[in-house]
Every structure is written in structure tokens, then in C-alpha cells.
Design an enzyme around this catalytic site. Structure first.
Site, PDB file in Angstrom:
ATOM      1  N   GLY A  77       0.833  -1.247  -0.228  1.00 32.59           N
ATOM      2  CA  GLY A  77       0.026   0.121   0.184  1.00 32.59           C
ATOM      3  C   GLY A  77       0.827   1.176  -0.038  1.00 32.59           C
ATOM      4  O   GLY A  77       1.754   1.425   0.588  1.00 32.59           O
ATOM      5  N   LYS A 156       5.799 -10.578   1.716  1.00 36.89           N
ATOM      6  CA  LYS A 156       4.622 -10.060   2.230  1.00 36.89           C
ATOM      7  C   LYS A 156       4.213 -10.838   3.691  1.00 36.89           C
ATOM      8  O   LYS A 156       4.403 -11.974   3.731  1.00 36.89           O
ATOM      9  CB  LYS A 156       3.410 -10.249   1.458  1.00 36.89           C
ATOM     10  N   ARG A 188       8.466  -6.830   9.302  1.00 38.36           N
ATOM     11  CA  ARG A 188       9.315  -6.466   7.993  1.00 38.36           C
ATOM     12  C   ARG A 188      10.701  -6.837   8.658  1.00 38.36           C
ATOM     13  O   ARG A 188      11.376  -7.546   8.038  1.00 38.36           O
ATOM     14  CB  ARG A 188       9.138  -5.125   7.871  1.00 38.36           C
ATOM     15  N   SER A 224       7.057  -6.199   3.267  1.00 31.21           N
ATOM     16  CA  SER A 224       5.877  -5.301   3.250  1.00 31.21           C
ATOM     17  C   SER A 224       4.995  -6.081   4.298  1.00 31.21           C
ATOM     18  O   SER A 224       4.603  -7.350   3.878  1.00 31.21           O
ATOM     19  CB  SER A 224       5.269  -5.194   2.074  1.00 31.21           C
ATOM     20  N   ALA A 225       4.537  -5.276   5.108  1.00 29.16           N
ATOM     21  CA  ALA A 225       3.472  -5.933   6.234  1.00 29.16           C
ATOM     22  C   ALA A 225       2.105  -5.523   6.095  1.00 29.16           C
ATOM     23  O   ALA A 225       1.677  -4.233   5.476  1.00 29.16           O
ATOM     24  CB  ALA A 225       3.932  -5.443   7.735  1.00 29.16           C
ATOM     25  N   ARG A 310       8.492   6.740   0.833  1.00 31.95           N
ATOM     26  CA  ARG A 310       8.268   6.088  -0.215  1.00 31.95           C
ATOM     27  C   ARG A 310       7.985   7.393  -1.382  1.00 31.95           C
ATOM     28  O   ARG A 310       8.399   6.946  -2.593  1.00 31.95           O
ATOM     29  CB  ARG A 310       6.754   5.376  -0.221  1.00 31.95           C
ATOM     30  N   SER A 329       8.407   0.156  -1.994  1.00 33.03           N
ATOM     31  CA  SER A 329       7.763  -0.093  -0.738  1.00 33.03           C
ATOM     32  C   SER A 329       8.481   0.464   0.391  1.00 33.03           C
ATOM     33  O   SER A 329       9.724   0.754   0.601  1.00 33.03           O
ATOM     34  CB  SER A 329       7.925  -1.699  -0.502  1.00 33.03           C
ATOM     35  N   PRO A 337      21.260  -0.984   4.345  1.00 33.85           N
ATOM     36  CA  PRO A 337      21.866  -0.383   5.494  1.00 33.85           C
ATOM     37  C   PRO A 337      20.771   0.599   6.243  1.00 33.85           C
ATOM     38  O   PRO A 337      19.887   1.032   5.609  1.00 33.85           O
ATOM     39  CB  PRO A 337      23.058   0.338   5.205  1.00 33.85           C
ATOM     40  N   GLY A 340      18.971   3.280   4.138  1.00 32.79           N
ATOM     41  CA  GLY A 340      19.026   2.967   2.882  1.00 32.79           C
ATOM     42  C   GLY A 340      18.006   1.706   2.432  1.00 32.79           C
ATOM     43  O   GLY A 340      17.148   1.386   3.220  1.00 32.79           O
TER      44      GLY A 340
END
Length: 349
Positions: A77, A156, A188, A224-225, A310, A329, A337, A340
Site C-alpha cells: 500500500g 509479504k 518486516r 511489506s506488512a 516512499r 515499498s 543499511p 537505505g
């Protein structure tokens, strides 16, 4: 084995018109689809129901079109800034031509799922270990033998809701956090460390390392959660000598949110190749600084920092490839890192 990726614009989380057109034209065979990565236009937070809405819409479409029930759906999302909502469709089929040319490796894609997690397991070693197992399974399915040939691992993962936290407490157990938004980061992070463990990027991990020891990270994991599942979907992208086709993938690691040079290094390594899709992670630097300059993403009480990140990374990368319909995402805990994140490009020769 021939693997291909195609991206399709979406007018809404339920829009399958573009997919239907590809199927009707014979450009997409539903039975070949193994995974769909989507960017949906919700808030990307705990209550982003566009992810589940899109997943159900896609499941209904492919089920009706003859697709397999095992398709992995990864909906991310948040299309802040200039990011354009879309679906990235990955297919795998038996190649009609001979095996790949000697010494050449082509795009290979494998998928796997973990078992369902109990609330008390999220963000902890149980999740790390199960994801590590799933990554290895996906690599084997893709025919990827060397970790060096893995260039992007999309995962996911679940998050904690208030109901699930209460459920654990009723059973006399604790969860990694009672804050549902923070649970996204823990999930994540645990998933990313699972990928790092499977690929030999780290030697081991402890519970306290998850969202604590930032020197531990994967150079290729993107996690991505969401609340739309209680297990992890794992999609491994890499290159393999047993794969054929005209697509391949390469990656770099961004040192911070404005490190467009990382993407440029990939592009410069493959002059003349057509960019099919860009896949990347975005994060607000946890120190509160980017290249010595203070940022306010972590202090904004109105807009979550993942949404800021994002928008920033999406703008930087889209400006370099001239296309805002890319997969970015937010939330890069242990994914590259601190501050990043990995960036990968799928090319067509």
C-alpha cells in the site's frame, strides 16, 4: 523454464481491465502466473484495506480465468508522490526452445509460503526461521543454486492487530509490541533477517537483534506488512542457467533515500537493455539525518514516516528511468543499511 515480468496500470485496487486485455490478446496466460506484486493507493498502514481489496479482486479474476490457486499476491500500500498504482505480474512456464545458452543466465522466479504465525511469534525468531526456510524453498523452485544469483526477495508478512494482541494476552503470552503500527516494523525486520540468514548474509540472529542490531541486514530483501494474511508470501527473483528468455535482473544497494547513483550503476552496467521494472525499498533514516542534513519524517504526527520515504525514493528513482509506475515499498528495517535499501532492475534484452 522461462520467466517473464509485465506491469499493468490500475485505475483502482479492483481494476483488472488491463489484465483482462492481456489475457484476451494472448499476451498473458493465467495458468503461467506465479506471483503478482501490486502498488495500491491506500495509506500503507495498519488500516490500509486496499491491499486486501486488491488481493481478493485479483484472486477472483485469475480463478475465473484459469489461474492456479497457488499464485502469490504481494500488495504494497501507498503510492505517495508520483508513484503510479499498478500490478507487476510474474509468470513461469516451460520453455519451448532449447536450454539457456552456455554461460548465460536468465530471469528465474520462485515462490513459497510459511506456515501461519501465532501473534506471539511475529517479529521474533520463529518468524525469522520460517522465512529462511521459505526463501530456500523458493530458490530451489526457481532453479537458483547460488545466493549470489538472488537479486531481490519480496516478502509479504503479517502484522499485529489489537484483537491479536488481546488474544495472546488472554493465553498468558506477550507479543513483541502492543503497538500495531510498530508491529509492522518488527514483522518486516524479522522477515528481512530471515532472507539474510537463508542467503548467508548473516551468520545468526537473536530475538533482541530484530529492530535492534541495524548492522545486520539483507542486501536483497524487500518486506511489506499487511493485515490481509497471517503467514508470509515469499517471491525470489534471480538469474539461473536453467532459465531461458530475454529478461534478467540485477541489483544494487542505496545508502540513503537520495542515492540515485545506485540505480545509475545498474543501468550503466547494461547499456542498451530495456528497463521492464524497478523494485526498491524506502526508509526514513532512523538517525534523523540524511547526508548531515536534518529531516523531519520521523517527527510528523500527521503522516507516517513510511509514507514520506516512499514519496522521496519514488521520485528519485522515477526521475532516472522516466517512469513513475515502479514498485517502491516503505519501511526498510534490516533491508539494506539503516536509512537505505536495495534497488533492483528487471531488464529485457
Amino acid at each position: 523454464m522461462r520467466c517473464q515480468v509485465v506491469k499493468v496500470p490500475s485505475a483502482s485496487p479492483s481494476d483488472v481491465i488491463g489484465l483482462r486485455k492481456l489475457v484476451e490478446e494472448g499476451a498473458l496466460l493465467p495458468s503461467d502466473v506465479v506471483a503478482v506484486l501490486g502498488k495500491t493507493e491506500g495509506n500503507g498502514c495498519v488500516n490500509d484495506f486496499t491491499r486486501g481489496y486488491a488481493t481478493h479482486s485479483l484472486q477472483d479474476f485469475f480463478r475465473g480465468a484459469g489461474g492456479e490457486s497457488s499464485i502469490s499476491y504481494v500488495m504494497s500500500g501507498g503510492t505517495e508522490g508520483i508513484l503510479s498504482p499498478h500490478f507487476t505480474v510474474a509468470t513461469r512456464s516451460l520453455a519451448n526452445d532449447d536450454a539457456a545458452a552456455e554461460g548465460q543466465k536468465a530471469l528465474a522466479i520462485g515462490t513459497a509460503r510459511t506456515p501461519s504465525f501465532r501473534p506471539e511469534e511475529l517479529g521474533r525468531l520463529a518468524q525469522v526461521e520460517q522465512v529462511a526456510n521459505a526463501v530456500k524453498q523458493a530458490m530451489a523452485e526457481a532453479g537458483i543454486e547460488e545466493a549470489a544469483d538472488v537479486h531481490f526477495v519480496q516478502i509479504k508478512c503479517p502484522l499485529l492487530t489489537a484483537v491479536e494482541v488481546h488474544d495472546a494476552q488472554q493465553r498468558g503470552l506477550t507479543t513483541v509490541t502492543e503497538d500495531t503500527y510498530k508491529s509492522m516494523g518488527y514483522s518486516r525486520g524479522a522477515s528481512a533477517l530471515g532472507a539474510a540468514l537463508a542467503l548467508g548474509e548473516i551468520d545468526g540472529v537473536r530475538d533482541e537483534d530484530i529492530c535492534g542490531s541495524w548492522e545486520l541486514y539483507s542486501r536483497v530483501a524487500s518486506t511489506s506488512a499487511g493485515s490481509e494474511l497471517d503467514y508470509c508470501e515469499v517471491v525470489v527473483f534471480g538469474n539461473s542457467s536453467v532459465a531461458t528468455g530475454d529478461q534478467f535482473i540485477d541489483h544494487e544497494v542505496m545508502k540513503d533515500a537520495i542515492d540515485g547513483a545506485a540505480l545509475m550503476r545498474i543501468l550503466q552496467r547494461h547499456p542498451g537493455a530495456e528497463v521492464v521494472q524497478v523494485l526498491a525499498k524506502a526508509e526514513a533514516d532512523p538517525t534523523g539525518y540524511v547526508r548531515g542534513r536534518r529531516h523531519t519524517m520521523l517527527n510528523d504526527s500527521d503522516i507516517n514516516h513510511t509514507r514520506h520515504a516512499r514519496a522521496v525514493v519514488g521520485g528519485v528513482l522515477a526521475s532516472l528511468v522516466g517512469d513513475p509506475m515502479i514498485y517502491v515499498s516503505g519501511g526498510a528495517e534490516h533491508q539494506g543499511p539503516a536509512g537505505g535499501g536495495p534497488v533492483a532492475v528487471i531488464f529485457k534484452i
